[in-house]
Scaffold this motif. Structure first.
Motif, PDB file in Angstrom:
ATOM      1  N   ALA A 103       9.168  39.610  54.044  1.00  0.00           N
ATOM      2  CA  ALA A 103       8.099  39.003  53.260  1.00  0.00           C
ATOM      3  C   ALA A 103       6.749  39.196  53.943  1.00  0.00           C
ATOM      4  N   TYR A 136       3.221  33.859  52.626  1.00  0.00           N
ATOM      5  CA  TYR A 136       4.498  34.487  52.271  1.00  0.00           C
ATOM      6  C   TYR A 136       5.617  33.492  52.522  1.00  0.00           C
ATOM      7  N   THR A 172      10.232  32.871  51.735  1.00  0.00           N
ATOM      8  CA  THR A 172      11.517  33.371  51.267  1.00  0.00           C
ATOM      9  C   THR A 172      12.414  32.212  50.864  1.00  0.00           C
ATOM     10  N   ALA A 211       8.916  31.958  45.312  1.00  0.00           N
ATOM     11  CA  ALA A 211      10.131  32.570  45.865  1.00  0.00           C
ATOM     12  C   ALA A 211      11.385  31.941  45.260  1.00  0.00           C
ATOM     13  N   ILE A 214      11.764  37.070  48.191  1.00  0.00           N
ATOM     14  CA  ILE A 214      10.522  37.003  48.947  1.00  0.00           C
ATOM     15  C   ILE A 214       9.372  36.808  47.970  1.00  0.00           C
ATOM     16  N   LEU A 251      14.607  38.097  56.287  1.00  0.00           N
ATOM     17  CA  LEU A 251      13.914  37.918  55.011  1.00  0.00           C
ATOM     18  C   LEU A 251      12.444  37.540  55.239  1.00  0.00           C
ATOM     19  N   GLU A 252      12.192  36.639  56.184  1.00  0.00           N
ATOM     20  CA  GLU A 252      10.805  36.252  56.498  1.00  0.00           C
ATOM     21  C   GLU A 252      10.012  37.467  56.982  1.00  0.00           C
TER      22      GLU A 252
END
Length: 167
Positions: free
Chosen positions: A70, A25, A27, A142, A38, A66-67
């Motif tokens: 995600a 994942y 961002t 992303a 994300i 944001l992380e």
């Protein structure tokens, strides 16, 4: 259950064990037009991209929340696909440490709580940190989302773009 240890930090993307999966994942923050994005990518032990997701988040420009969003999206994706024995990998060492030690700062407390609760429903999840160089496929995904308005709504464009990415 959330593991207490992270894997060895590595710079390049490494395949999961045979018959295993790795979910990365990442961002990006776009200060103009004031939004973040994300992305999540699922790959198998042969490094084949099996599935992906990307989305734009308006008016959220802080990297750690944001992380965490995600990462939560990655876990929901894992749950949806009913995957087991998955390594979840991101390039925020801070977030991986927070999850593994269950000590979130106030700004992401509810997101980390969600992450831990989702993990309780999944079969063996390992959180791992990878340097940006090893997370570049999902990072490119992303980056594309907030820069191309048709990207998030057009599966054909997404498919072409994702398939063009190399490891």
């Amino acid at each position: 259950m959330v593991p207490q240890d992270t894997q060895v930090v590595h710079q390049n993307w490494l395949s999961p064990p045979q018959n295993g999966f790795k979910v990365n994942y990442d961002t990006v923050v776009e200060k103009s037009p004031n939004r973040g994005a994300i992305a999540v990518v699922i790959r198998n032990h042969l490094s084949h991209i099996l599935d992906w997701h990307s989305g734009v988040i308006s008016h959220l420009l802080e990297a750690l929340p944001l992380e965490a969003m995600a990462c939560r999206e990655a876990l929901l994706f894992i749950s949806d696909k009913q995957l087991h024995g998955v390594t979840v990998e991101g390039d925020s060492n801070t977030l991986v440490d927070v999850i593994n030690n269950n000590a979130p700062p106030t700004a992401i407390f509810s997101l980390v709580h969600d992450i831990i609760e989702i993990c309780k429903l999944l079969n063996y999840i390992l959180f791992s940190f990878v340097k940006r160089e090893g997370n570049k496929v999902v990072h490119c995904l992303a980056q594309k989302a907030p820069r191309d308005s048709s990207f998030c709504i057009n599966p054909m464009i997404q498919n072409h773009f994702v398939r063009s990415l190399s490891i």
